[in-house]
Design an enzyme around this catalytic site. Structure first.
Site, mmCIF file in Angstrom:
data_model
loop_
_atom_site.group_PDB
_atom_site.id
_atom_site.type_symbol
_atom_site.label_atom_id
_atom_site.label_comp_id
_atom_site.label_asym_id
_atom_site.label_seq_id
_atom_site.Cartn_x
_atom_site.Cartn_y
_atom_site.Cartn_z
ATOM 1 N N HIS A 6 43.541 47.328 43.602
ATOM 2 C CA HIS A 6 43.467 47.526 44.869
ATOM 3 C C HIS A 6 43.231 46.707 45.786
ATOM 4 O O HIS A 6 42.151 45.890 45.186
ATOM 5 C CB HIS A 6 42.511 48.927 44.925
ATOM 6 C CG HIS A 6 41.328 48.699 44.731
ATOM 7 N ND1 HIS A 6 40.516 49.287 43.631
ATOM 8 C CD2 HIS A 6 40.221 47.877 45.354
ATOM 9 C CE1 HIS A 6 39.233 48.892 43.733
ATOM 10 N NE2 HIS A 6 38.983 48.124 44.739
ATOM 11 N N GLU A 33 43.054 52.312 47.289
ATOM 12 C CA GLU A 33 43.381 52.607 45.915
ATOM 13 C C GLU A 33 44.928 52.925 45.494
ATOM 14 O O GLU A 33 45.622 53.210 46.336
ATOM 15 C CB GLU A 33 42.782 53.880 45.709
ATOM 16 C CG GLU A 33 41.151 53.728 45.722
ATOM 17 C CD GLU A 33 40.224 52.915 44.846
ATOM 18 O OE1 GLU A 33 40.808 52.259 44.007
ATOM 19 O OE2 GLU A 33 38.986 53.114 44.661
ATOM 20 N N ASP A 83 35.989 46.609 54.272
ATOM 21 C CA ASP A 83 35.593 48.056 54.163
ATOM 22 C C ASP A 83 34.021 48.002 54.072
ATOM 23 O O ASP A 83 33.346 47.240 54.197
ATOM 24 C CB ASP A 83 35.959 48.202 52.665
ATOM 25 C CG ASP A 83 35.980 47.190 51.660
ATOM 26 O OD1 ASP A 83 35.155 46.388 51.781
ATOM 27 O OD2 ASP A 83 36.830 47.100 50.825
ATOM 28 N N ASP A 114 42.303 47.891 39.091
ATOM 29 C CA ASP A 114 43.458 48.638 39.394
ATOM 30 C C ASP A 114 44.375 48.027 40.376
ATOM 31 O O ASP A 114 45.276 48.716 40.742
ATOM 32 C CB ASP A 114 43.041 50.063 39.557
ATOM 33 C CG ASP A 114 42.285 50.087 40.918
ATOM 34 O OD1 ASP A 114 42.066 49.333 41.523
ATOM 35 O OD2 ASP A 114 41.960 51.542 41.313
HETATM 36 N N1 LIG Z 1 36.162 47.269 47.846
HETATM 37 C C1 LIG Z 1 35.815 46.335 47.023
HETATM 38 C C2 LIG Z 1 37.029 45.320 47.235
HETATM 39 O O1 LIG Z 1 37.476 44.755 48.523
HETATM 40 C C3 LIG Z 1 36.766 44.205 46.307
HETATM 41 O O2 LIG Z 1 38.018 43.447 46.069
HETATM 42 C C4 LIG Z 1 36.663 44.869 44.716
HETATM 43 C C5 LIG Z 1 36.574 43.946 43.552
HETATM 44 O O3 LIG Z 1 35.202 43.579 43.453
HETATM 45 P P1 LIG Z 1 34.761 42.282 42.562
HETATM 46 O O4 LIG Z 1 35.037 41.283 43.102
HETATM 47 O O5 LIG Z 1 33.108 42.602 42.230
HETATM 48 O O6 LIG Z 1 35.508 42.437 41.179
HETATM 49 O O7 LIG Z 1 35.405 45.610 44.924
HETATM 50 C C6 LIG Z 1 35.614 46.763 45.691
HETATM 51 O O8 LIG Z 1 36.308 47.721 45.454
#
Ligand SMILES: N[C@@H]1[C@@H](O)[C@H](O)[C@@H](COP(=O)(O)O)O[C@@H]1O
Length: 317
Positions: free
Chosen positions: A164, A169, A93, A162
């Site tokens: 995702h 989402e 993303d 959540d």
């Molecule tokens: N789009 C990204 C996800 O791909 C990632 O998995 C998530 C969790 O991030 P973290 O690893 O910092 O908890 O963050 C963002 O939302």
């Protein structure tokens, strides 16, 4: 689906902690005391024997969770144990509207944490352009690029609290493909830590691969750490597939693996945790026994086990 549980975030990074008490297994695995996931990726690439005609195609995430994995991959590269020369990457993303060279763009994240430290060919790196003049066209092109290289071999993912995956989402279609997505308020709050804690600075739109884009990969590996992701892990593993917890789609994947820490298991039933740990111990003991020639016939068992798991048996399994 397999679940690998490690003591804490560092142990998710370290291939072995105090889990394997039998000294012979400890001995066997001592040489693999590295990032579990980084080592896993290294083995997958090695087994694949990529070439310029047949590159290894990997999907990659951003976020704080994979930082340690990337650090270990860079170490492995510096030790000449892995090369990215014939590796093609697709990132999950990217924010919409954030300049590409902004320190918090996923483009900057990937180059700073991984790509600039290894021998990857820049033309093999694919990161969605959140500033493209036509965002829908950009998403279509990304899917076409994935198809052009024959699909993704291994998609590594992280999740939000959540549940995702990428930016899919809650409520995202489980058949979704790469598209523009509005971020959930919870995600905006969670990601504000990267924007001086100011939610007004967090982009509200992103381009993201879809749930189906991830699940089309031939293997899916998801990294889940921290107590704040415990409910998501429980929803993903112990309940049904549900678009409100999009990572739960992994239940339908023929080759899914989740690697988590103990904190992330807080909402799981004790029997669930024991079950997955016992599977891992049996698997490890078979491989360890064979290595030290302590038992006959293990090779056969190992191949049965490998076939049952629908994956090649590797040292870290
Ligand atoms: N789009 C990204 C996800 O791909 C990632 O998995 C998530 C969790 O991030 P973290 O690893 O910092 O908890 O963050 C963002 O939302």
């Amino acid at each position: 689906m397999r679940l690998i549980i490690r003591e804490d975030y560092e142990e998710v990074s370290e291939f072995i902690g105090n889990v394997l008490t039998q000294f012979f297994i400890l001995f066997y695995y001592a040489t693999y005391k590295k990032s579990y996931i980084a080592n896993y990726i290294k083995e997958r690439i090695r087994q694949f024997e990529p070439s310029s005609e047949r590159p290894f195609v990997i999907g990659l995430p951003t976020g704080s969770s994979p930082i340690s994995v990337y650090k270990k991959l860079v170490e492995l590269y510096k030790q000449e144990k892995i090369s990215f020369k014939h590796v093609v990457t697709f990132n999950m993303d990217e924010y919409v509207g954030l300049p590409r060279d902004h320190s918090e763009s996923y483009h900057s994240f990937m180059w700073n944490n991984l790509f600039k430290h290894v021998d990857i060919n820049p033309s093999n790196v694919h990161i969605l352009d959140g500033n493209a003049p036509d965002l829908d066209e950009e998403c279509k092109k990304f899917e076409a690029d994935i198809a052009r290289v024959g699909g993704i071999e291994l998609f590594l993912g992280g999740i939000g609290p959540d549940g995702h995956i990428a930016f899919n989402e809650p409520g995202s279609s489980l058949t979704s493909r790469t598209r523009v997505k509005t971020l959930a308020y919870e995600t905006i709050i969670a990601n504000a830590r990267f924007f001086e804690g100011d939610i007004t600075k967090v982009p509200k739109l992103a381009l993201t691969v879809g749930v189906a884009t991830v699940m089309d990969a031939r293997e899916v590996v998801v990294l889940i750490t921290g107590a704040h992701k415990a409910i998501a892990l429980a929803k993903c593993i112990e309940e049904g597939i549900n678009h409100m917890w999009t990572v739960s789609a992994i239940q339908m994947h023929p080759k899914g693996l989740i690697v988590c820490d103990e904190d992330a298991t807080l909402e799981l039933h004790v029997k669930t945790v024991k079950y997955f740990k016992s599977i891992e111990h049996v698997h490890h003991s078979l491989i360890g026994s064979e290595n030290l020639s302590l038992q006959g016939g293990v090779k056969q068992l190992k191949s049965v086990l490998s076939a049952a798991n629908n994956r090649p048996t590797t040292p870290m399994e």
